[in-house]
Design a protein around this motif. Structure first.
Motif, PDB file in Angstrom:
ATOM      1  N   SER A 105       0.837  -1.199   0.000  1.00 16.70           N
ATOM      2  CA  SER A 105       0.000   0.000   0.000  1.00 16.70           C
ATOM      3  C   SER A 105       0.872   1.250   0.000  1.00 16.70           C
ATOM      4  CB  SER A 105      -0.946   0.022   1.195  1.00 16.70           C
ATOM      5  OG  SER A 105      -0.258   0.286   2.390  1.00 16.70           O
ATOM      6  N   LEU A 106       0.385   2.249  -0.712  1.00 12.27           N
ATOM      7  CA  LEU A 106       0.978   3.583  -0.722  1.00 12.27           C
ATOM      8  C   LEU A 106      -0.091   4.532  -0.223  1.00 12.27           C
ATOM      9  CD1 LEU A 106       2.666   3.539  -4.250  1.00 12.27           C
ATOM     10  CD2 LEU A 106       3.722   3.079  -2.035  1.00 12.27           C
ATOM     11  N   GLY A 107       0.285   5.444   0.661  1.00 12.11           N
ATOM     12  CA  GLY A 107      -0.724   6.315   1.240  1.00 12.11           C
ATOM     13  C   GLY A 107      -0.221   7.708   1.538  1.00 12.11           C
ATOM     14  N   VAL A 108      -1.188   8.584   1.747  1.00 14.49           N
ATOM     15  CA  VAL A 108      -0.923   9.965   2.148  1.00 14.49           C
ATOM     16  C   VAL A 108      -1.772  10.224   3.380  1.00 14.49           C
ATOM     17  CG1 VAL A 108      -1.125  12.385   1.494  1.00 14.49           C
ATOM     18  CG2 VAL A 108      -0.479  10.693  -0.216  1.00 14.49           C
ATOM     19  N   GLY A 109      -1.161  10.871   4.379  1.00 17.45           N
ATOM     20  CA  GLY A 109      -1.876  11.114   5.612  1.00 17.45           C
ATOM     21  C   GLY A 109      -1.708  12.520   6.139  1.00 17.45           C
ATOM     22  N   TYR A 110      -2.575  12.853   7.069  1.00 16.12           N
ATOM     23  CA  TYR A 110      -2.552  14.151   7.727  1.00 16.12           C
ATOM     24  C   TYR A 110      -2.622  13.893   9.222  1.00 16.12           C
ATOM     25  CZ  TYR A 110      -3.844  18.851   9.144  1.00 16.12           C
ATOM     26  OH  TYR A 110      -3.871  20.087   9.734  1.00 16.12           O
ATOM     27  N   SER A 111      -1.755  14.560   9.981  1.00 13.29           N
ATOM     28  CA  SER A 111      -1.692  14.376  11.418  1.00 13.29           C
ATOM     29  C   SER A 111      -1.955  15.710  12.108  1.00 13.29           C
ATOM     30  CB  SER A 111      -0.300  13.854  11.793  1.00 13.29           C
ATOM     31  OG  SER A 111      -0.196  13.641  13.161  1.00 13.29           O
ATOM     32  N   HIS A 112      -2.949  15.736  13.006  1.00 12.75           N
ATOM     33  CA  HIS A 112      -3.289  16.965  13.732  1.00 12.75           C
ATOM     34  C   HIS A 112      -2.973  16.759  15.213  1.00 12.75           C
ATOM     35  CE1 HIS A 112      -5.369  20.607  14.884  1.00 12.75           C
ATOM     36  NE2 HIS A 112      -6.027  19.904  15.789  1.00 12.75           N
ATOM     37  N   ASN A 113      -2.119  17.611  15.755  1.00  4.42           N
ATOM     38  CA  ASN A 113      -1.742  17.505  17.161  1.00  4.42           C
ATOM     39  C   ASN A 113      -2.863  17.984  18.071  1.00  4.42           C
ATOM     40  OD1 ASN A 113       0.729  16.657  16.280  1.00  4.42           O
ATOM     41  ND2 ASN A 113       1.812  18.524  16.832  1.00  4.42           N
ATOM     42  N   LEU A 114      -3.304  17.104  18.970  1.00  3.52           N
ATOM     43  CA  LEU A 114      -4.232  17.497  20.031  1.00  3.52           C
ATOM     44  C   LEU A 114      -3.418  18.055  21.193  1.00  3.52           C
ATOM     45  CD1 LEU A 114      -6.672  14.468  19.938  1.00  3.52           C
ATOM     46  CD2 LEU A 114      -6.996  16.735  18.939  1.00  3.52           C
ATOM     47  N   THR A 115      -2.307  17.392  21.502  1.00  2.76           N
ATOM     48  CA  THR A 115      -1.299  17.873  22.444  1.00  2.76           C
ATOM     49  C   THR A 115       0.044  17.592  21.777  1.00  2.76           C
ATOM     50  OG1 THR A 115      -0.987  15.770  23.610  1.00  2.76           O
ATOM     51  CG2 THR A 115      -2.771  17.191  24.391  1.00  2.76           C
ATOM     52  N   TYR A 116       1.129  17.887  22.463  1.00  2.00           N
ATOM     53  CA  TYR A 116       2.446  17.608  21.895  1.00  2.00           C
ATOM     54  C   TYR A 116       2.596  16.133  21.566  1.00  2.00           C
ATOM     55  CZ  TYR A 116       7.450  16.842  21.525  1.00  2.00           C
ATOM     56  OH  TYR A 116       8.690  16.446  21.098  1.00  2.00           O
ATOM     57  N   ARG A 117       2.077  15.266  22.423  1.00  3.06           N
ATOM     58  CA  ARG A 117       2.250  13.817  22.232  1.00  3.06           C
ATOM     59  C   ARG A 117       1.073  13.108  21.554  1.00  3.06           C
ATOM     60  NH1 ARG A 117       6.880  12.580  24.430  1.00  3.06           N
ATOM     61  NH2 ARG A 117       7.649  13.653  26.254  1.00  3.06           N
ATOM     62  N   LEU A 118      -0.123  13.610  21.681  1.00  2.00           N
ATOM     63  CA  LEU A 118      -1.306  12.930  21.160  1.00  2.00           C
ATOM     64  C   LEU A 118      -1.761  13.574  19.855  1.00  2.00           C
ATOM     65  CD1 LEU A 118      -3.446  10.734  21.682  1.00  2.00           C
ATOM     66  CD2 LEU A 118      -4.779  12.474  22.898  1.00  2.00           C
ATOM     67  N   ARG A 119      -2.011  12.722  18.851  1.00  3.27           N
ATOM     68  CA  ARG A 119      -2.402  13.193  17.518  1.00  3.27           C
ATOM     69  C   ARG A 119      -3.604  12.426  16.988  1.00  3.27           C
ATOM     70  NH1 ARG A 119       3.491  13.237  14.563  1.00  3.27           N
ATOM     71  NH2 ARG A 119       4.495  14.504  16.131  1.00  3.27           N
ATOM     72  N   VAL A 120      -4.371  13.103  16.157  1.00  2.00           N
ATOM     73  CA  VAL A 120      -5.429  12.464  15.375  1.00  2.00           C
ATOM     74  C   VAL A 120      -4.887  12.351  13.959  1.00  2.00           C
ATOM     75  CG1 VAL A 120      -7.763  12.722  14.444  1.00  2.00           C
ATOM     76  CG2 VAL A 120      -7.270  13.455  16.765  1.00  2.00           C
ATOM     77  N   GLU A 121      -5.066  11.178  13.333  1.00  5.53           N
ATOM     78  CA  GLU A 121      -4.554  10.966  11.979  1.00  5.53           C
ATOM     79  C   GLU A 121      -5.660  10.529  11.035  1.00  5.53           C
ATOM     80  OE1 GLU A 121       0.073   9.753  12.729  1.00  5.53           O
ATOM     81  OE2 GLU A 121      -1.336   8.121  12.330  1.00  5.53           O
TER      82      GLU A 121
END
Length: 144
Positions: A105-121
């Protein structure tokens, strides 16, 4: 062999260094997610795929990954791959899904920081062998 060449070319094309990424070499990113939409589903909730993945950062913009995919109506699979962050918060990933019904698989993603350590992807993957597309959502936790 052809799949490996495609993945390596893909990663080299997007391997632009970023000065904005928050990961430092040696960091570990643990993530889990579920496919929200897949092009091989004829209806809602007929097939589910949940993945757990660990990414070890070699540099602040490149990580190697390993994980496990849980499938509701297929055999589970081990994954090996890599992520490249051409610019934060966007990343590109390539994975080999090993086991029965193996795929790449090849993919593109976006990561949004909720805190410095926790992210929504959010990640969109194209599965080369099966010619399918999936949209995945999940959470990730950064360990320094």
């Amino acid at each position: 062999m052809k799949k490996i060449c495609v993945v390596l070319v893909f990663l080299s094309l997007v391997g632009v260094k970023s000065s904005f990424a928050q990961q430092s070499p040696g960091s570990l990113l643990i993530s889990g997610g579920a496919d929200l939409i897949r092009s091989d589903n004829s209806g809602l909730f007929q097939r589910s795929q949940i993945g757990l993945e660990g990414n070890y950062f070699m540099t602040h913009w490149f990580s190697l990954s390993g994980g496990y995919e849980f499938n509701s109506n297929r055999n589970n699979q081990v994954t090996l791959g890599a992520r490249v962050y051409p610019f934060d918060p966007v990343f590109v990933r390539a994975r080999f899904l090993l086991g029965p019904n193996s795929d790449t698989s090849l993919g593109v993603g976006y990561s949004h920081n909720l805190t410095y350590r926790l992210r929504v992807e959010a990640i969109t993957d194209y599965y080369i062998g099966s010619n399918r597309v999936g949209l995945r959502g999940g959470l990730a936790f950064l360990i320094n």
